[in-house]
Enzyme design. Structure first.
Site, PDB file in Angstrom:
ATOM      1  N   ASP A  21       0.817 -43.571  22.364  1.00 41.34           N
ATOM      2  CA  ASP A  21       1.388 -42.706  23.387  1.00 41.34           C
ATOM      3  C   ASP A  21       2.725 -43.282  23.865  1.00 41.34           C
ATOM      4  O   ASP A  21       2.796 -44.480  24.159  1.00 41.34           O
ATOM      5  CB  ASP A  21       0.379 -42.681  24.553  1.00 41.34           C
ATOM      6  N   ALA A  67       7.266 -34.808  22.241  1.00 44.47           N
ATOM      7  CA  ALA A  67       7.258 -33.904  23.396  1.00 44.47           C
ATOM      8  C   ALA A  67       6.117 -32.908  23.242  1.00 44.47           C
ATOM      9  O   ALA A  67       5.594 -32.707  22.147  1.00 44.47           O
ATOM     10  CB  ALA A  67       8.581 -33.135  23.477  1.00 44.47           C
ATOM     11  N   THR A 100      16.847 -29.570  23.886  1.00 47.03           N
ATOM     12  CA  THR A 100      16.813 -28.157  23.516  1.00 47.03           C
ATOM     13  C   THR A 100      17.870 -27.340  24.245  1.00 47.03           C
ATOM     14  O   THR A 100      18.298 -27.724  25.352  1.00 47.03           O
ATOM     15  CB  THR A 100      15.414 -27.591  23.862  1.00 47.03           C
ATOM     16  N   ASP A 101      18.231 -26.199  23.667  1.00 50.62           N
ATOM     17  CA  ASP A 101      19.156 -25.288  24.358  1.00 50.62           C
ATOM     18  C   ASP A 101      18.482 -24.593  25.549  1.00 50.62           C
ATOM     19  O   ASP A 101      19.155 -23.986  26.378  1.00 50.62           O
ATOM     20  CB  ASP A 101      19.727 -24.245  23.380  1.00 50.62           C
ATOM     21  N   GLU A 102      17.155 -24.679  25.633  1.00 50.65           N
ATOM     22  CA  GLU A 102      16.454 -23.957  26.706  1.00 50.65           C
ATOM     23  C   GLU A 102      16.777 -24.510  28.086  1.00 50.65           C
ATOM     24  O   GLU A 102      16.519 -23.853  29.094  1.00 50.65           O
ATOM     25  CB  GLU A 102      14.935 -23.970  26.475  1.00 50.65           C
ATOM     26  N   TYR A 111       8.221 -25.735  30.262  1.00 52.93           N
ATOM     27  CA  TYR A 111       8.707 -26.558  29.143  1.00 52.93           C
ATOM     28  C   TYR A 111      10.186 -26.886  29.336  1.00 52.93           C
ATOM     29  O   TYR A 111      10.611 -28.055  29.285  1.00 52.93           O
ATOM     30  CB  TYR A 111       8.501 -25.819  27.805  1.00 52.93           C
ATOM     31  N   LYS A 170      12.089 -30.536  29.933  1.00 52.31           N
ATOM     32  CA  LYS A 170      13.122 -31.084  29.042  1.00 52.31           C
ATOM     33  C   LYS A 170      14.414 -31.322  29.837  1.00 52.31           C
ATOM     34  O   LYS A 170      15.097 -32.331  29.638  1.00 52.31           O
ATOM     35  CB  LYS A 170      13.392 -30.130  27.871  1.00 52.31           C
ATOM     36  N   LYS A 182       4.430 -21.261  16.608  1.00 54.26           N
ATOM     37  CA  LYS A 182       5.801 -20.816  16.809  1.00 54.26           C
ATOM     38  C   LYS A 182       6.039 -19.559  15.965  1.00 54.26           C
ATOM     39  O   LYS A 182       5.329 -19.311  14.974  1.00 54.26           O
ATOM     40  CB  LYS A 182       6.784 -21.930  16.407  1.00 54.26           C
ATOM     41  N   ARG A 217      17.348 -15.229  19.479  1.00 49.27           N
ATOM     42  CA  ARG A 217      17.329 -16.686  19.296  1.00 49.27           C
ATOM     43  C   ARG A 217      18.358 -17.031  18.226  1.00 49.27           C
ATOM     44  O   ARG A 217      18.663 -16.208  17.354  1.00 49.27           O
ATOM     45  CB  ARG A 217      15.919 -17.170  18.858  1.00 49.27           C
TER      46      ARG A 217
HETATM   47  P1  NAD Z   1       6.154 -30.567  17.789  1.00 52.01           P
HETATM   48  O1  NAD Z   1       5.322 -30.040  18.904  1.00 52.01           O
HETATM   49  O2  NAD Z   1       6.001 -29.991  16.428  1.00 52.01           O
HETATM   50  O3  NAD Z   1       5.900 -32.162  17.626  1.00 52.01           O
HETATM   51  C1  NAD Z   1       5.802 -33.005  18.747  1.00 52.01           C
HETATM   52  C2  NAD Z   1       5.231 -34.343  18.248  1.00 52.01           C
HETATM   53  O4  NAD Z   1       5.158 -35.228  19.370  1.00 52.01           O
HETATM   54  C3  NAD Z   1       3.801 -34.231  17.685  1.00 52.01           C
HETATM   55  O5  NAD Z   1       3.709 -34.938  16.479  1.00 52.01           O
HETATM   56  C4  NAD Z   1       2.936 -34.863  18.763  1.00 52.01           C
HETATM   57  O6  NAD Z   1       1.763 -35.477  18.253  1.00 52.01           O
HETATM   58  C5  NAD Z   1       3.893 -35.885  19.361  1.00 52.01           C
HETATM   59  N1  NAD Z   1       3.546 -36.242  20.744  1.00 52.01           N
HETATM   60  C6  NAD Z   1       3.253 -35.398  21.767  1.00 52.01           C
HETATM   61  N2  NAD Z   1       2.972 -36.095  22.881  1.00 52.01           N
HETATM   62  C7  NAD Z   1       3.116 -37.408  22.555  1.00 52.01           C
HETATM   63  C8  NAD Z   1       2.991 -38.623  23.291  1.00 52.01           C
HETATM   64  N3  NAD Z   1       2.641 -38.620  24.591  1.00 52.01           N
HETATM   65  N4  NAD Z   1       3.231 -39.785  22.663  1.00 52.01           N
HETATM   66  C9  NAD Z   1       3.569 -39.810  21.343  1.00 52.01           C
HETATM   67  N5  NAD Z   1       3.688 -38.692  20.596  1.00 52.01           N
HETATM   68  C10 NAD Z   1       3.477 -37.504  21.206  1.00 52.01           C
HETATM   69  O7  NAD Z   1       7.658 -30.479  18.289  1.00 52.01           O
HETATM   70  P2  NAD Z   1       8.988 -30.152  17.471  1.00 52.01           P
HETATM   71  O8  NAD Z   1       9.148 -28.698  17.397  1.00 52.01           O
HETATM   72  O9  NAD Z   1       9.011 -30.969  16.264  1.00 52.01           O
HETATM   73  O10 NAD Z   1      10.081 -30.694  18.515  1.00 52.01           O
HETATM   74  C11 NAD Z   1      10.480 -32.050  18.495  1.00 52.01           C
HETATM   75  C12 NAD Z   1      11.502 -32.274  19.601  1.00 52.01           C
HETATM   76  O11 NAD Z   1      12.627 -31.427  19.378  1.00 52.01           O
HETATM   77  C13 NAD Z   1      10.991 -31.955  20.997  1.00 52.01           C
HETATM   78  O12 NAD Z   1      11.504 -32.915  21.878  1.00 52.01           O
HETATM   79  C14 NAD Z   1      11.561 -30.582  21.290  1.00 52.01           C
HETATM   80  O13 NAD Z   1      11.762 -30.406  22.677  1.00 52.01           O
HETATM   81  C15 NAD Z   1      12.879 -30.650  20.546  1.00 52.01           C
HETATM   82  N6  NAD Z   1      13.407 -29.356  20.064  1.00 52.01           N
HETATM   83  C16 NAD Z   1      12.620 -28.505  19.329  1.00 52.01           C
HETATM   84  C17 NAD Z   1      13.168 -27.322  18.819  1.00 52.01           C
HETATM   85  C18 NAD Z   1      12.349 -26.364  17.995  1.00 52.01           C
HETATM   86  O14 NAD Z   1      12.827 -25.278  17.672  1.00 52.01           O
HETATM   87  N7  NAD Z   1      11.140 -26.702  17.589  1.00 52.01           N
HETATM   88  C19 NAD Z   1      14.514 -27.018  19.080  1.00 52.01           C
HETATM   89  C20 NAD Z   1      15.282 -27.910  19.846  1.00 52.01           C
HETATM   90  C21 NAD Z   1      14.723 -29.075  20.316  1.00 52.01           C
HETATM   91  O1  DAU Z   2      15.457 -22.894  21.654  1.00 58.21           O
HETATM   92  C1  DAU Z   2      14.819 -24.071  21.251  1.00 58.21           C
HETATM   93  C2  DAU Z   2      13.346 -23.941  21.499  1.00 58.21           C
HETATM   94  O2  DAU Z   2      12.845 -23.049  20.524  1.00 58.21           O
HETATM   95  C3  DAU Z   2      12.606 -25.267  21.428  1.00 58.21           C
HETATM   96  O3  DAU Z   2      13.059 -26.111  22.446  1.00 58.21           O
HETATM   97  C4  DAU Z   2      11.092 -25.060  21.559  1.00 58.21           C
HETATM   98  O4  DAU Z   2      10.414 -26.296  21.383  1.00 58.21           O
HETATM   99  C5  DAU Z   2      10.655 -24.081  20.490  1.00 58.21           C
HETATM  100  O5  DAU Z   2       9.285 -23.796  20.676  1.00 58.21           O
HETATM  101  C6  DAU Z   2      11.463 -22.789  20.575  1.00 58.21           C
HETATM  102  O6  DAU Z   2      11.150 -22.032  21.768  1.00 58.21           O
HETATM  103  P1  DAU Z   2      10.937 -20.435  21.731  1.00 58.21           P
HETATM  104  O7  DAU Z   2      10.103 -20.051  22.882  1.00 58.21           O
HETATM  105  O8  DAU Z   2      12.228 -19.735  21.533  1.00 58.21           O
HETATM  106  O9  DAU Z   2      10.105 -20.358  20.311  1.00 58.21           O
HETATM  107  P2  DAU Z   2       8.848 -19.484  19.866  1.00 58.21           P
HETATM  108  O10 DAU Z   2       8.719 -19.679  18.387  1.00 58.21           O
HETATM  109  O11 DAU Z   2       7.655 -19.736  20.700  1.00 58.21           O
HETATM  110  O12 DAU Z   2       9.342 -18.007  20.129  1.00 58.21           O
HETATM  111  C7  DAU Z   2      10.512 -17.482  19.533  1.00 58.21           C
HETATM  112  C8  DAU Z   2      10.697 -16.074  20.067  1.00 58.21           C
HETATM  113  O13 DAU Z   2       9.653 -15.253  19.533  1.00 58.21           O
HETATM  114  C9  DAU Z   2      10.583 -15.974  21.571  1.00 58.21           C
HETATM  115  O14 DAU Z   2      11.495 -15.014  22.045  1.00 58.21           O
HETATM  116  C10 DAU Z   2       9.150 -15.500  21.812  1.00 58.21           C
HETATM  117  C11 DAU Z   2       8.863 -14.641  20.591  1.00 58.21           C
HETATM  118  N1  DAU Z   2       7.457 -14.655  20.135  1.00 58.21           N
HETATM  119  C12 DAU Z   2       6.840 -15.840  19.951  1.00 58.21           C
HETATM  120  C13 DAU Z   2       5.519 -15.885  19.551  1.00 58.21           C
HETATM  121  C14 DAU Z   2       4.822 -17.205  19.357  1.00 58.21           C
HETATM  122  C15 DAU Z   2       6.804 -13.447  19.885  1.00 58.21           C
HETATM  123  O15 DAU Z   2       7.390 -12.363  20.038  1.00 58.21           O
HETATM  124  N2  DAU Z   2       5.502 -13.493  19.479  1.00 58.21           N
HETATM  125  C16 DAU Z   2       4.824 -14.658  19.311  1.00 58.21           C
HETATM  126  O16 DAU Z   2       3.607 -14.627  18.982  1.00 58.21           O
END
Ligand code: NAD
Ligand code: DAU
Length: 373
Positions: free
Chosen positions: A63, A87, A138-140, A164, A168, A203, A228
């Protein structure tokens, strides 16, 4: 081992982006990776199966909030950088249960920053000057955009809208404060939505692909016109490498490829690709599976990234177009059905029930009014 490079410590390297980053780093023989991951529901060692037994990959289950463990890993491995991905990352989960987001994303980042600060004190001047802490964000954090607003740039004020995004944003603020107060050599990347292989099917893209393969409804939130800015995950990994190698301490870099797409258009593209790649599917045409369902509370309308700083200052460019990246991605999930079966067994079904069970189907929405936000 084929080199003498120092190791890096990666957190969250068994998740989606983290595992793509570890695989990319190791494939380029850039040096050993100590991979600290708690293996929550989102972490999966199967993502790293192709480097099993590789001495350059040292996996540690643990952790980021466990300060003693982090201190020990830093003292033992003496990494030249920390790349912090770990995260809680899913907006819908943060709405149903925000507490874990505050713990991992805020407290966890705090513990890593403190561990890095202590570690630096004991380093020789030369190692101190090259050490980097890269916080992946993240851009969020910037909130939501109207249809005519310019894309987010590095100085767009923070306005996070989901638990979330707020967690962040808080972690980004901590990193900034540690740079200014303690001279911690940290940098931040704020990236748009990633897609690609190894993404957990909570996702949008992998969820739609997985549901379509088994003929289940494709749940589109609200009117499906939320936008997005999609980036292929390997392009994000390359951006992180550039920032690590050449970024300026204390700076933030936005990462994105200017690929804005409405959700419903993305779902249509996925359905059409599945029709083409699986001509014998019983579920063709896959568009017939689309259902508009109750919207996500507080749903951000539009994200868009201005990545000119990263492009101009560090020479980064996205290599994948959405057409090539999406095709590769859909094909990857078709070629890795056992991976999908494994990650959707067990607790995944509970999540689907918790998130989708309560969402009634909506009537097909009328076109959104101009200026909707
Ligand atoms: P993910 O949820 O797929 O993976 C997160 C990982 O972190 C997992 O392997 C989980 O086991 C680990 N984790 C969670 N809590 C933990 C803890 N307390 N200690 C150690 N490990 C832990 O996430 P992702 O989509 O790969 O995102 C990775 C990073 O990128 C995040 O910080 C997220 O905010 C950022 N990010 C994601 C996106 C996206 O589109 N997915 C976009 C921009 C930024
Ligand atoms: O912008 C970066 C972010 O993108 C990251 O920081 C986050 O970790 C990542 O999860 C992602 O966030 P979003 O909320 O944009 O991603 P998600 O895939 O959950 O959703 C993408 C879009 O699709 C959003 O507008 C919600 C919509 N959606 C999502 C799901 C899961 C649906 O319409 N139906 C669904 O079932």
């Amino acid at each position: 081992m084929t080199h003498n490079a120092s190791p890096i410590l990666v957190t969250g390297g068994a998740g989606f982006i983290g595992s793509n980053f570890v695989l990319h780093w190791i494939s380029q023989q850039k040096g050993p990776v100590v991979n600290l991951d708690l293996l929550t529901y989102a972490g999966n060692l199967g993502n790293l199966a192709s480097i099993e037994g590789n001495p350059d990959h040292i996996f540690v289950k643990g952790d980021i909030c466990d300060r003693r463990l982090v201190d020990r890993l830093l003292a033992e491995h003496r990494p030249s950088a920390i790349v912090h991905f770990a995260a809680e990352s899913h907006v819908d989960r943060s709405i149903l249960g925000p507490e874990a987001f505050l713990r991992t994303n805020i407290e966890g980042t705090f513990h890593l920053l403190e561990a890095a600060r202590t570690y630096l004190v004991g380093l020789a001047e030369q190692d101190k000057s090259t050490f980097r802490f890269l916080h992946v964000s993240t851009d969020e954090v910037y909130g939501t955009l109207g249809p005519e607003d310019p894309p987010f740039h590095e100085h767009t004020p923070f306005a996070p809208n989901s638990p979330y995004a707020a967690s962040k944003a808080a972690s980004d603020h901590l990193v900034r404060a540690w740079v200014h107060t303690y001279n911690l050599p940290a940098l931040i990347t704020n990236c748009s939505n990633n897609y690609g292989p190894l993404q957990f099917p909570e996702k949008l893209l992998p969820l739609m692909i997985n549901n379509a393969l088994s003929g289940k409804p494709l749940p589109v939130y609200g009117d499906g016109r939320q936008v997005r800015d999609w980036l292929f995950v390997v392009d994000h990994c390359r951006a992180i490498e550039s920032v690590l190698a050449q970024g300026k301490i204390g700076e933030t870099y936005n990462v994105g490829s200017g690929n804005q797409q409405a959700n419903i258009d993305v779902v249509h593209l996925i359905c059409d690709l599945l029709d083409e790649l699986m001509p014998d599917s019983a579920h063709k045409p896959h568009r017939q599976l689309i259902r508009f369902v109750q919207d996500r509370p507080g749903h951000d309308r539009r994200y868009a990234i201005d990545a000119r700083k990263l492009e101009k200052e560090l020479g980064w460019r996205a290599q994948e177009t959405f057409a090539t990246g999406l095709r590769k991605t859909v094909q990857w999930y078709l070629d890795h059905k056992p991976w999908m079966e494994e990650v959707t067994s067990g607790a995944y079904q509970k999540w689907v029930h918790a998130n989708y069970g309560r969402r009634g189907e909506e009537k097909k929405p009328a076109a959104a009014p101009a200026g909707a936000r």
